[in-house]
Scaffold this active site. Structure first.
Site, PDB file in Angstrom:
ATOM      1  N   GLY A 226      -0.973 -78.619  -1.960  1.00  0.00           N
ATOM      2  CA  GLY A 226      -2.401 -78.918  -1.997  1.00  0.00           C
ATOM      3  C   GLY A 226      -3.130 -78.245  -0.854  1.00  0.00           C
ATOM      4  O   GLY A 226      -4.121 -77.581  -1.047  1.00  0.00           O
ATOM      5  N   PHE A 227      -2.629 -78.452   0.354  1.00  0.00           N
ATOM      6  CA  PHE A 227      -3.217 -77.871   1.570  1.00  0.00           C
ATOM      7  C   PHE A 227      -4.670 -78.279   1.746  1.00  0.00           C
ATOM      8  O   PHE A 227      -5.423 -77.614   2.466  1.00  0.00           O
ATOM      9  CB  PHE A 227      -3.101 -76.339   1.559  1.00  0.00           C
ATOM     10  CG  PHE A 227      -1.718 -75.819   1.303  1.00  0.00           C
ATOM     11  CD1 PHE A 227      -0.654 -76.256   2.081  1.00  0.00           C
ATOM     12  CD2 PHE A 227      -1.469 -74.904   0.297  1.00  0.00           C
ATOM     13  CE1 PHE A 227       0.635 -75.777   1.853  1.00  0.00           C
ATOM     14  CE2 PHE A 227      -0.182 -74.419   0.075  1.00  0.00           C
ATOM     15  CZ  PHE A 227       0.857 -74.856   0.844  1.00  0.00           C
ATOM     16  N   ILE A 451       3.244 -83.875  -1.817  1.00  0.00           N
ATOM     17  CA  ILE A 451       2.735 -82.521  -2.047  1.00  0.00           C
ATOM     18  C   ILE A 451       3.682 -81.482  -1.461  1.00  0.00           C
ATOM     19  O   ILE A 451       3.312 -80.325  -1.283  1.00  0.00           O
ATOM     20  CB  ILE A 451       1.313 -82.360  -1.472  1.00  0.00           C
ATOM     21  CG1 ILE A 451       1.295 -82.593   0.048  1.00  0.00           C
ATOM     22  CG2 ILE A 451       0.353 -83.306  -2.149  1.00  0.00           C
ATOM     23  CD1 ILE A 451      -0.064 -82.250   0.680  1.00  0.00           C
ATOM     24  N   ARG A 612       7.368 -90.996  16.774  1.00  0.00           N
ATOM     25  CA  ARG A 612       8.737 -91.109  16.279  1.00  0.00           C
ATOM     26  C   ARG A 612       8.943 -90.222  15.053  1.00  0.00           C
ATOM     27  O   ARG A 612       8.090 -90.163  14.164  1.00  0.00           O
ATOM     28  CB  ARG A 612       8.980 -92.565  15.903  1.00  0.00           C
ATOM     29  CG  ARG A 612      10.403 -92.897  15.503  1.00  0.00           C
ATOM     30  CD  ARG A 612      10.385 -94.335  15.029  1.00  0.00           C
ATOM     31  NE  ARG A 612      11.703 -94.874  14.798  1.00  0.00           N
ATOM     32  CZ  ARG A 612      11.883 -96.042  14.180  1.00  0.00           C
ATOM     33  NH1 ARG A 612      10.838 -96.750  13.780  1.00  0.00           N
ATOM     34  NH2 ARG A 612      13.090 -96.497  13.976  1.00  0.00           N
ATOM     35  N   ASN A 615      12.517 -88.412   9.857  1.00  0.00           N
ATOM     36  CA  ASN A 615      13.579 -87.591   9.278  1.00  0.00           C
ATOM     37  C   ASN A 615      13.521 -86.203   9.927  1.00  0.00           C
ATOM     38  O   ASN A 615      12.608 -85.429   9.663  1.00  0.00           O
ATOM     39  CB  ASN A 615      13.378 -87.496   7.763  1.00  0.00           C
ATOM     40  CG  ASN A 615      14.435 -86.637   7.080  1.00  0.00           C
ATOM     41  OD1 ASN A 615      14.908 -85.639   7.609  1.00  0.00           O
ATOM     42  ND2 ASN A 615      14.807 -87.043   5.876  1.00  0.00           N
ATOM     43  N   GLN A 622       8.381 -79.315   8.070  1.00  0.00           N
ATOM     44  CA  GLN A 622       6.925 -79.390   8.196  1.00  0.00           C
ATOM     45  C   GLN A 622       6.405 -78.487   9.309  1.00  0.00           C
ATOM     46  O   GLN A 622       5.412 -77.782   9.144  1.00  0.00           O
ATOM     47  CB  GLN A 622       6.511 -80.833   8.488  1.00  0.00           C
ATOM     48  CG  GLN A 622       6.509 -81.720   7.262  1.00  0.00           C
ATOM     49  CD  GLN A 622       5.430 -81.278   6.298  1.00  0.00           C
ATOM     50  OE1 GLN A 622       4.251 -81.444   6.542  1.00  0.00           O
ATOM     51  NE2 GLN A 622       5.832 -80.675   5.205  1.00  0.00           N
ATOM     52  N   GLY A 687       1.170 -88.439  12.933  1.00  0.00           N
ATOM     53  CA  GLY A 687       1.167 -87.383  11.916  1.00  0.00           C
ATOM     54  C   GLY A 687       1.785 -86.113  12.467  1.00  0.00           C
ATOM     55  O   GLY A 687       1.614 -85.791  13.631  1.00  0.00           O
ATOM     56  N   GLU A 690       0.329 -81.080   9.982  1.00  0.00           N
ATOM     57  CA  GLU A 690      -0.667 -80.068  10.294  1.00  0.00           C
ATOM     58  C   GLU A 690      -0.626 -79.616  11.751  1.00  0.00           C
ATOM     59  O   GLU A 690      -1.080 -78.525  12.081  1.00  0.00           O
ATOM     60  CB  GLU A 690      -2.048 -80.601   9.907  1.00  0.00           C
ATOM     61  CG  GLU A 690      -2.106 -80.802   8.403  1.00  0.00           C
ATOM     62  CD  GLU A 690      -3.344 -81.522   7.927  1.00  0.00           C
ATOM     63  OE1 GLU A 690      -3.992 -81.011   7.017  1.00  0.00           O
ATOM     64  OE2 GLU A 690      -3.660 -82.604   8.449  1.00  0.00           O
TER      65      GLU A 690
HETATM   66 MO1  MOS Z   1      -4.827 -81.509   4.547  1.00  0.00          MO
HETATM   67  S1  MOS Z   1      -6.519 -80.315   4.747  1.00  0.00           S
HETATM   68  O1  MOS Z   1      -5.421 -82.820   5.402  1.00  0.00           O
HETATM   69  O2  MOS Z   1      -4.539 -81.656   2.920  1.00  0.00           O
END
Ligand code: MOS
Length: 723
Positions: A226-227, A451, A612, A615, A622, A687, A690
């Site tokens: 998706g990005f 995704i 943390r 995996n 990622q 997170g 990204e």
């Molecule tokens: Mo990303 S731009 O938060 O799918």
């Protein structure tokens, strides 16, 4: 303990063997294929549509124009746009849908679409680069920020650096194009859709069609990337649902690769106007960052790239501002590593230049300006181990020893560069349930998506950790709005939000099971498929026995992740005592062939302070993906735009370079600092996805400078800029 295990993806085999079924793969009897007819001009009015020739084509069933469509109800975010197409003749951008051809086969639909005759009254238009510049209203809070007296501080600074950094528009280009199948049964609508958040589609399609959300079910079995292109709800999803209603038959629409360019957003071109001031000692005294980018005429999309400059370095004076340029282009949207992805291209490039001007090593300069607290608010960090990330990354890369390394390898001149990585924390509420049946099956149920980020791997892992089961005995059921409302799969938010709701649901299931087995609350332990009392598990019973003995078929544990004030969204811990961000550093070695202008990535180290890690295998994937994405931004990607025609020039992957395997060396090292953030999520996680894409472009430009002495301030760094 299954959290922390490098488990492989349970969906991997299905995906690489083609067995995984995506939205457009769903078999629906009696459906019509749809093909969109896009506006050939960026501005004007459609005055007539002649579908006779199209209708004469074998298999073509309908040609739908604006007059055939229902009047849509008002829509607001998470609808990507507020003005929906095919409501009148107005054309706001090239490629905007103006007609839909429905046919028995895809071939007939596409053939018919090519035969629809449009009569258009063209109007003057504002192209990208020739639009109206404006200060947009703040969508995510104020678009300007001031701390201290940035102008005075800058003017008084010993060292001053002013420069503009530019980046082009780019498109997401996920492998799976956006696709929707709409099926009506009476007043009920089912959509098979390729999305990052099905509940957004449910809400927006219901609003547009003036029906209650409960009547709309969105099923998205797999999402092929998706990005950000599938985060907001786009007009084609609404048009497909409306077309199916008008036609009285199910309708399937798959956007072509070319249509993805004008129908599901892009990352807008941006200019970063940077001004940094520092004292003789190299301490920052002023940070000024202004961003301007293109947006659609109908709606202001604001890419808050200046967020990077409010949250990365200590400075007594900070000024940030955002502007938009309104033009006849389709609506931009968030793209992988929104905000800081572009923002750190500007900030980190400027920091690197200033470090050189001050005469300090770029890493030492960053350490000297380390933000011990949130520079914008003064709040403490929820957790931050960036110092460790810098040090461990520098050690893995050999940053301190780089002066002793060879600077040539055949025709290649080598260069070394680094940058800080950082992302804010978008958090969303989430619900999940964990169902344990007497036959021993365990399912995690939450309407989220995978995704490609690994949620199908880590959510069962989290539940298995609580329930003392092997993770492959826990199955995740996802991608359906009938399930408990899971959080979205964007903003690097899923592990915090959805993951926490899965954790709570599993704990609740364990408690319910313990009650059935007459175990005192708080002393229930589950291990190896048995449930028992803490310290006395030997006497425990198999889970299935506990249920059968109690005469119960199943237990369903419920879990929730909520935000302060039950907010639908929280950025960076706003409204809480802590600021939540993720951090890291990326170190890059490039080779430049100065004769031919070639630029190659030779190796990279990414070292992160991001909470943390659930995996390590999927987490590493990622971050590696993030660095590759960053390399694409740095060296390859740009969506060329034709100003005279007001359209994207090269609407396919042949004309837009993106990294392939041959561009990427195997020597990419990923390191995570050991960290647990109790404020971001009860899991301790933050997170990650990204974060890896941030900082990379600036580190590459810094390495190119190291190799060639040339400062490149406009992306991508293509051969023409290097010879
Ligand atoms: Mo990303 S731009 O938060 O799918």
């Amino acid at each position: 303990m299954s959290i922390g295990e490098p488990l492989p993806r349970p969906d991997g085999r299905d995906k690489v063997t083609g067995r995984a079924r995506y939205a457009a793969d769903q078999e629906v009897a009696g459906l019509l294929h749809a093909a969109l007819v896009g506006a050939p001009t960026p501005s004007g009015t459609v005055t007539a549509i002649d579908g006779r020739e199209a209708l004469a084509t074998a298999g073509v069933a309908r040609v739908l124009a604006a007059a055939d469509m229902p009047r849509f109800g008002p829509v607001a975010p998470p609808s990507a746009v507020s003005k929906l197409p095919m409501q009148d003749g107005t054309i706001r951008h090239e490629g905007q849908p103006v007609a839909i051809v429905l046919a028995e086969t895809l071939e007939a639909a596409e053939c018919g679409a090519g035969l629809v005759r449009l009569t258009i009254e063209p109007a003057p238009f504002r192209p990208q680069g020739g639009g109206e510049v404006a200060v947009p209203p703040g969508i995510y809070g104020p678009v300007t920020f001031t701390k201290g007296d940035p102008d005075a501080a800058f003017l008084a600074a010993e060292h001053q650096h002013i420069a503009e950094y530019r980046q082009p528009s780019r498109h997401h280009n996920p492998i799976e194009p956006s696709a929707t199948i709409a099926v009506w049964e009476g007043e009920n609508l089912t959509l098979y859709d390729s999305v990052q958040h099905g509940y957004s589609v449910q809400a927006i399609v219901a609003a547009a069609l003036n029906i209650r959300p409960e009547r709309v079910r969105v099923i998205s079995p797999h999402t092929g990337g998706g990005f950000g292109a599938k985060g907001f709800v786009w007009p084609h999803e609404i048009l497909t649902a409306a077309a199916a209603r008008v036609a009285g038959r199910p309708v399937k629409l798959v956007l072509s690769r070319a249509q993805m360019y004008a129908n599901v957003g892009f990352q807008p071109n941006m200019v970063h106007r940077m001004a940094l001031g520092a004292g003789r000692n190299g301490r920052l005294t002023a940070i000024k960052h202004e961003v301007e980018h293109v947006t659609a005429l109908s709606d202001d999309f604001v890419e808050m790239a200046t967020a990077a400059s409010r949250g990365t370095y200590a400075s007594p004076a900070i000024f940030t501002a955002q502007k938009v340029e309104r033009a006849n282009v389709n609506m931009p949207t968030a793209m992988r590593a929104p905000w800081e992805g572009p923002g750190l291209w500007g900030l980190e490039s400027a920091i690197d230049e200033l470090a050189h001007a001050v005469g300090q090593d770029p890493l030492d300069f960053r350490l000297a300006n380390y933000a011990e607290t949130d520079p914008a608010t003064g709040k403490p960090w929820s957790s931050k181990k960036l110092r460790e990330a810098y040090e461990e990354g520098a050690r893995l890369f050999g940053w301190r020893e780089r002066a002793g390394r060879p600077k040539r390898d055949g025709p290649w001149t080598l260069g070394f560069g680094m940058a800080t990585c950082s992302m804010g924390a978008f958090r969303f509420p989430s619900q999940a349930q964990v169902r344990i049946k007497a036959d021993g099956s365990v399912t995690v149920e939450t309407g989220c998506h995978d995704i490609g980020t690994g949620t199908l791997t880590i959510f069962p892992q989290i539940a298995a950790d609580v329930l003392g089961l092997p993770p492959d005995e826990v199955e995740l059921i996802m991608g359906d709005t009938r399930l408990p409302q899971g959080g979205p799969t964007y903003g690097s938010s899923s592990t915090m939000g959805v993951g926490a709701s899965v954790l709570r649901a599993a704990e609740n299931a364990r408690e319910l099971l313990g009650r059935l087995a007459n175990l005192p609350a708080g002393e229930v332990v589950m291990k190896d498929g048995r449930i028992g009392r803490r310290g006395g598990l030997g006497a425990g019973v198999p889970i299935g026995d506990a249920l059968r003995t109690a005469g119960v078929g199943e237990v369903v544990g419920k879990g929730r992740f909520t935000l302060p004030g039950d907010a639908p969204f929280n950025a960076d811990g706003e409204g809480t005592p802590h600021t939540i961000r993720t951090f890291g550093a990326v170190f890059i070695e490039v080779g430049v062939d100065c004769e031919l202008g070639l630029l190659r990535l030779r190796r990279a180290v990414g070292s992160y302070s991001a909470g943390r890690v659930i995996n390590p295998r999927t987490a590493r994937a990622q971050m590696t993906g993030g660095i590759i994405w960053g390399w694409g931004m740095a060296a390859m990607e740009a969506s060329p735009y034709e100003k005279k025609l007001g359209r994207w020039l090269s609407k396919n992957l042949a004309g837009v370079a993106i990294p392939v395997n041959a561009d990427i060396p195997s020597d990419i090292q990923i390191h995570f600092v050991d960290e647990f953030d109790p404020h971001a999520s009860p899991l301790g996680a933050k997170g990650i996805g990204e974060l890896g894409a941030t900082g990379v472009a600036a580190a590459v430009a810094s390495a190119v400078f190291d190799a060639t002495g040339k400062r490149i301030r406009e992306l991508p760094i293509t051969p023409g800029k290097l010879v």
